[in-house]
Design a protein around this motif. Structure first.
Motif, mmCIF file in Angstrom:
data_model
loop_
_atom_site.group_PDB
_atom_site.id
_atom_site.type_symbol
_atom_site.label_atom_id
_atom_site.label_comp_id
_atom_site.label_asym_id
_atom_site.label_seq_id
_atom_site.Cartn_x
_atom_site.Cartn_y
_atom_site.Cartn_z
ATOM 1 N N UNK A 1 65.336 62.892 92.656
ATOM 2 C CA UNK A 1 65.774 61.881 91.709
ATOM 3 C C UNK A 1 64.687 61.317 90.814
ATOM 4 N N UNK A 2 63.560 60.880 91.392
ATOM 5 C CA UNK A 2 62.528 60.237 90.579
ATOM 6 C C UNK A 2 61.835 61.176 89.599
ATOM 7 N N UNK A 3 61.410 62.388 89.998
ATOM 8 C CA UNK A 3 60.773 63.262 89.004
ATOM 9 C C UNK A 3 61.699 63.655 87.858
ATOM 10 N N UNK A 4 63.003 63.737 88.126
ATOM 11 C CA UNK A 4 63.944 64.179 87.096
ATOM 12 C C UNK A 4 64.618 63.011 86.385
ATOM 13 N N UNK A 5 64.137 61.792 86.604
ATOM 14 C CA UNK A 5 64.792 60.613 86.028
ATOM 15 C C UNK A 5 64.543 60.453 84.536
ATOM 16 N N UNK A 6 63.503 61.110 84.008
ATOM 17 C CA UNK A 6 63.158 60.930 82.600
ATOM 18 C C UNK A 6 62.324 59.703 82.338
ATOM 19 N N UNK A 7 61.891 59.018 83.384
ATOM 20 C CA UNK A 7 61.102 57.806 83.197
ATOM 21 C C UNK A 7 59.650 58.086 82.897
ATOM 22 N N UNK A 8 59.036 59.002 83.640
ATOM 23 C CA UNK A 8 57.627 59.342 83.408
ATOM 24 C C UNK A 8 57.474 60.418 82.353
ATOM 25 N N UNK A 9 58.383 61.380 82.342
ATOM 26 C CA UNK A 9 58.392 62.464 81.354
ATOM 27 C C UNK A 9 59.792 62.530 80.767
ATOM 28 N N UNK A 10 59.907 62.487 79.441
ATOM 29 C CA UNK A 10 61.222 62.486 78.794
ATOM 30 C C UNK A 10 62.001 63.743 79.152
ATOM 31 N N UNK A 11 63.324 63.604 79.205
ATOM 32 C CA UNK A 11 64.144 64.710 79.697
ATOM 33 C C UNK A 11 64.009 65.994 78.879
ATOM 34 N N UNK A 12 63.738 65.981 77.537
ATOM 35 C CA UNK A 12 63.578 67.266 76.846
ATOM 36 C C UNK A 12 62.358 68.058 77.318
ATOM 37 N N UNK A 13 61.408 67.397 77.985
ATOM 38 C CA UNK A 13 60.206 68.092 78.460
ATOM 39 C C UNK A 13 60.317 68.491 79.923
ATOM 40 N N UNK A 14 61.417 68.141 80.577
ATOM 41 C CA UNK A 14 61.626 68.525 81.969
ATOM 42 C C UNK A 14 62.236 69.918 82.037
ATOM 43 N N UNK A 15 62.061 70.619 83.164
ATOM 44 C CA UNK A 15 62.821 71.868 83.354
ATOM 45 C C UNK A 15 64.306 71.602 83.138
ATOM 46 N N UNK A 16 64.972 72.531 82.476
ATOM 47 C CA UNK A 16 66.336 72.294 81.991
ATOM 48 C C UNK A 16 67.277 71.793 83.074
ATOM 49 N N UNK A 17 67.282 72.452 84.240
ATOM 50 C CA UNK A 17 68.216 72.061 85.297
ATOM 51 C C UNK A 17 67.949 70.647 85.771
ATOM 52 N N UNK A 18 66.674 70.288 85.931
ATOM 53 C CA UNK A 18 66.340 68.949 86.402
ATOM 54 C C UNK A 18 66.733 67.889 85.385
ATOM 55 N N UNK A 19 66.591 68.216 84.101
ATOM 56 C CA UNK A 19 66.969 67.262 83.075
ATOM 57 C C UNK A 19 68.443 66.906 83.132
ATOM 58 N N UNK A 20 69.270 67.868 83.548
ATOM 59 C CA UNK A 20 70.705 67.623 83.673
ATOM 60 C C UNK A 20 71.024 66.923 84.992
ATOM 61 N N UNK A 21 70.473 67.445 86.088
ATOM 62 C CA UNK A 21 70.761 66.882 87.411
ATOM 63 C C UNK A 21 70.296 65.433 87.502
ATOM 64 N N UNK A 22 69.121 65.144 86.936
ATOM 65 C CA UNK A 22 68.558 63.806 87.062
ATOM 66 C C UNK A 22 69.448 62.706 86.524
ATOM 67 N N UNK A 23 70.259 63.004 85.516
ATOM 68 C CA UNK A 23 71.124 61.979 84.937
ATOM 69 C C UNK A 23 72.269 61.597 85.869
ATOM 70 N N UNK A 24 72.539 62.435 86.880
ATOM 71 C CA UNK A 24 73.640 62.174 87.806
ATOM 72 C C UNK A 24 73.166 61.532 89.106
ATOM 73 N N UNK A 25 71.885 61.251 89.221
ATOM 74 C CA UNK A 25 71.336 60.643 90.421
ATOM 75 C C UNK A 25 70.961 59.185 90.134
ATOM 76 N N UNK A 26 70.935 58.320 91.149
ATOM 77 C CA UNK A 26 70.655 56.896 90.909
ATOM 78 C C UNK A 26 69.353 56.612 90.166
#
Length: 375
Positions: free
Chosen positions: A289-314
């Motif tokens: 959840x935390x690495x894929x949250x987009x807080x430290x690194x914006x979601x366009x720079x995350x691995x594609x799957x994590x960028x999507x999954x992270x939005x569905x986690x708390x």
């Protein structure tokens, strides 16, 4: 002369001695090893050994997950807006050069006017606006650091370099900067991280120190520490440190909902998995959840799957809601609130339906207080 039982040939000691010797002599090594393994499994060394392995694996996964997502952020899709002379030859050459410089990750969306493009920034549909003029020979790049500091920094470096290579004059300005107390855009990530971690740690402490709470009382106290904890986090960041100028009530509500969802998630896993509940909780909230949250690194720079999954986690939902509340007032989305509410409601439902499996409750006594079997 009477023979005592201790010295009688057929006495108790003689028989036991012979029996013990014959038993020891006839005992198979396999049975001896089996006895040692059983004692090991029933003793305190077994759970301690399991924890050693689990903690070592958790350390590696923790370091690996954060390194994989944050150490070398790579653009995958950068949605941007274009207006003006973007169909002219020089404009097409500049945009093509920018896409090549960023590994074809730039996705341009044409808008009829600058006002429409700026509205797309406010809606967080795009991260920047390229306004081309003079037949594509001039480009005004409007960045939005508040949309994503890492993305803005990447475009700020790449666009002028491509402009020099293609003979296009590039001007850069930040139309939605970060607040002075948050120059790197990380404060929202930190406050959300605090809410997530304290949320499930609070549930752990209730399970340890308030074991006798009934299911309804457990939910009520989770609500209580979530409301108070969210208030203290917001007050510390805004009133005490001045790092962020928060819309206080909205930010407090997001933090409280995050803590409650996190706490009830652990309670749900504690109901389903007992003493091993920390494993799925840590996996969902911290490793994923935390690495894929987009807080430290914006979601366009995350691995594609994590960028999507992270939005569905708390954690990701909390960061998204808080980020919009702070930097895009009036453009809040319902989706992150639905995600947080969904985790909270599902966790409460699972806990309530299978509450008899939860280790707490007043009708369940700890093993050390249970009456002896003979009684």
């Amino acid at each position: 002369m009477d023979e005592t039982p201790e010295t009688a040939p057929g006495g108790r000691n003689g028989q036991n001695g012979q029996g013990d010797e014959s038993g020891r002599a006839g005992r198979h090594p396999h049975h001896a090893r089996e006895g040692r393994w059983t004692r090991f499994r029933k003793g305190p060394w077994w759970p301690a050994s399991v924890l050693v392995v689990i903690l070592a694996a958790a350390a590696g996964l923790f370091a690996g997950s954060y390194t994989y997502t944050m150490a070398n952020p790579t653009p995958h899709q950068l949605p941007t807006a274009v207006v003006g002379s973007y169909e002219e030859a020089r404009g097409k050459e500049f945009l093509a050069g920018l896409g090549k410089a960023l590994n074809s990750s730039v996705r341009t969306h044409a808008y009829d006017s600058r006002a429409e493009a700026m509205e797309a920034i406010e809606e967080q549909s795009v991260f920047a606006v390229f306004e081309l003029s003079d037949d594509g020979r001039k480009v005004l790049l409007d960045l939005s650091s508040a949309s994503g500091a890492s993305v803005a920094e990447l475009l700020e470096q790449a666009a002028p370099a491509v402009g020099r290579a293609t003979g296009v004059a590039v001007s850069v300005r930040d139309v939605n900067p970060l607040q002075d107390g948050d120059p790197r855009g990380l404060a929202i990530f930190y406050v959300s991280l605090a809410a997530v971690i304290i949320g499930f740690v609070g549930a752990i402490q209730l399970s340890v120190h308030a074991r006798a709470l009934t299911p309804l009382e457990r939910i009520a106290f989770t609500v209580a520490y979530s409301l108070l904890g969210g208030f203290v986090i917001a007050a510390a960041v805004d009133w005490l440190l001045g790092a962020l100028d928060l819309p206080f009530v909205e930010s407090w509500s997001i933090l409280a909902l995050t803590m409650f969802a996190s706490g009830m998630t652990f309670t749900m896993f504690n109901t389903l998995f007992g003493r091993w509940a920390m494993l799925p909780t840590w996996g969902v909230m911290i490793l994923l959840g935390n690495p894929s949250s987009g807080g430290a690194v914006s979601w366009p720079l995350l691995p594609s799957a994590l960028g999507v999954i992270g939005q569905w986690l708390p954690p990701g939902a909390s960061v998204n809601a808080q980020h919009t509340a702070v930097y895009f007032a009036g453009h809040q989305h319902a989706f992150p609130f639905l995600v947080l509410a969904g985790w909270a409601l599902v966790s409460c439902a699972v806990f309530w339906i299978w509450r008899h499996r939860h280790p707490g409750g007043r009708d369940k006594k700890p093993p050390e207080l249970a009456p002896p079997a003979d009684a």
